[in-house]
Design a protein around this motif. Sequence first.
Motif, mmCIF file in Angstrom:
data_model
loop_
_atom_site.group_PDB
_atom_site.id
_atom_site.type_symbol
_atom_site.label_atom_id
_atom_site.label_comp_id
_atom_site.label_asym_id
_atom_site.label_seq_id
_atom_site.Cartn_x
_atom_site.Cartn_y
_atom_site.Cartn_z
ATOM 1 N N THR A 115 0.816 -1.224 0.000
ATOM 2 C CA THR A 115 0.000 0.000 0.000
ATOM 3 C C THR A 115 0.846 1.270 0.000
ATOM 4 O O THR A 115 0.304 2.365 0.102
ATOM 5 N N GLY A 116 2.181 1.127 -0.086
ATOM 6 C CA GLY A 116 3.004 2.293 -0.375
ATOM 7 C C GLY A 116 3.795 2.923 0.752
ATOM 8 O O GLY A 116 4.405 3.983 0.549
ATOM 9 N N TYR A 117 3.846 2.292 1.936
ATOM 10 C CA TYR A 117 4.562 2.917 3.061
ATOM 11 C C TYR A 117 6.039 3.133 2.729
ATOM 12 O O TYR A 117 6.562 4.251 2.850
ATOM 13 N N TYR A 118 6.702 2.082 2.275
ATOM 14 C CA TYR A 118 8.131 2.230 1.970
ATOM 15 C C TYR A 118 8.345 2.957 0.634
ATOM 16 O O TYR A 118 9.398 3.558 0.429
ATOM 17 N N THR A 119 7.350 2.954 -0.223
ATOM 18 C CA THR A 119 7.413 3.769 -1.445
ATOM 19 C C THR A 119 7.507 5.247 -1.082
ATOM 20 O O THR A 119 8.271 6.007 -1.688
ATOM 21 N N ALA A 120 6.716 5.651 -0.090
ATOM 22 C CA ALA A 120 6.748 7.046 0.348
ATOM 23 C C ALA A 120 8.138 7.411 0.880
ATOM 24 O O ALA A 120 8.609 8.535 0.690
ATOM 25 N N VAL A 140 -6.164 -4.702 -5.747
ATOM 26 C CA VAL A 140 -6.737 -3.989 -4.599
ATOM 27 C C VAL A 140 -5.652 -3.195 -3.875
ATOM 28 O O VAL A 140 -5.830 -2.019 -3.539
ATOM 29 N N LEU A 141 -4.501 -3.831 -3.636
ATOM 30 C CA LEU A 141 -3.404 -3.136 -2.977
ATOM 31 C C LEU A 141 -2.879 -1.993 -3.835
ATOM 32 O O LEU A 141 -2.530 -0.920 -3.324
ATOM 33 N N ALA A 145 -2.524 1.852 -2.809
ATOM 34 C CA ALA A 145 -1.254 2.576 -2.925
ATOM 35 C C ALA A 145 -1.427 3.847 -3.736
ATOM 36 O O ALA A 145 -0.874 4.902 -3.389
ATOM 37 N N ARG A 146 -2.207 3.765 -4.798
ATOM 38 C CA ARG A 146 -2.434 4.944 -5.646
ATOM 39 C C ARG A 146 -3.096 6.061 -4.830
ATOM 40 O O ARG A 146 -2.713 7.228 -4.932
ATOM 41 N N ASP A 147 -4.068 5.703 -4.002
ATOM 42 C CA ASP A 147 -4.731 6.693 -3.152
ATOM 43 C C ASP A 147 -3.765 7.245 -2.097
ATOM 44 O O ASP A 147 -3.700 8.457 -1.872
#
Length: 299
Positions: A115-120, A140-141, A145-147
């Motif tokens: 869902t993007g935590y480490y992407t951030a 779904v994930l 992540a996009r949101d």
Amino acid sequence: MTSVFSQDELAVIRRAYAKQILTLSSIADDPRLEEAFATVPRERFLGAPPWLMSRGASGYEAVASDDPVVLYQDALFALASDKGVNNGSPSLHARCLHALSLREGERVAHIGVGTGYYTAMLAHLVGAKGHVLAVEFDSVLAERARDNLAAHSNVTVVQGDGAEWPREDVDAVYVNFAVGRPADAWIEHLRLNGRLIFPLGVPRPKPSSGGGTHSLYGAGLCVTRKNAGLAVQWLGHVSFVCAQGRLSQPGEDRQALQAAFEAGGMEFVRSLIWRESAPLGRCCFTGSGWALSYDEVPE
């Protein structure tokens, strides 16, 4: 989701959490990474409570509190518990992100973003002039992540098979699921001095009790492209959920890779041989078109 702590107090708690995570990871000095852990709010990426904390072989347990302060510890929380997909160990990711050594302005592919935590955090490290390509197989994930990452103008989220990305040259590739071999795209789109971090692993014979299939044996590897070849740094034993999509298919090398793990010596690997003849007697593992060698890459 409410907290007994004010936003200013939570900011202090995040900063203490960042300091603790880097200390757990034996990182003495990485102020940019510490700032990333201190400023990215983990609760934004875990959805609404009740949160499920991983208890390893015992599966998941619901966290009694709905205060986001409980998320600031070195623990795994479920993103998709039925598939065994978690928001992974902060100390493990701190160690890997430190080894990745991202610089401002670099382009990085994050494969398996959840869902993007480490992407951030990657977006924070490369800055406004850099770019993060975030790839997630689960639709779904990927949508979550996009949101979650909508405010990050330097991030592009793609729903797709991680084996097929990146499609342009990048400075770094950061992979967050276990595979039996690196995807061609991860190696072939790595620029000179580019770094690839991925968990090499052999899956367990049966799905995990908490859902999904995880690695039976695993090693975190950092591969750096140099003029003379692909240098390897061993990052330690790791356990990740195994790949979905094309990379989930059992390859012809699986038994040989498992034998290599069981024989030991993965921590002494110093180079990855790619589409070349492997040096006889100098390899921890030799597969189809690639090998892991004990030989150093010349400077």
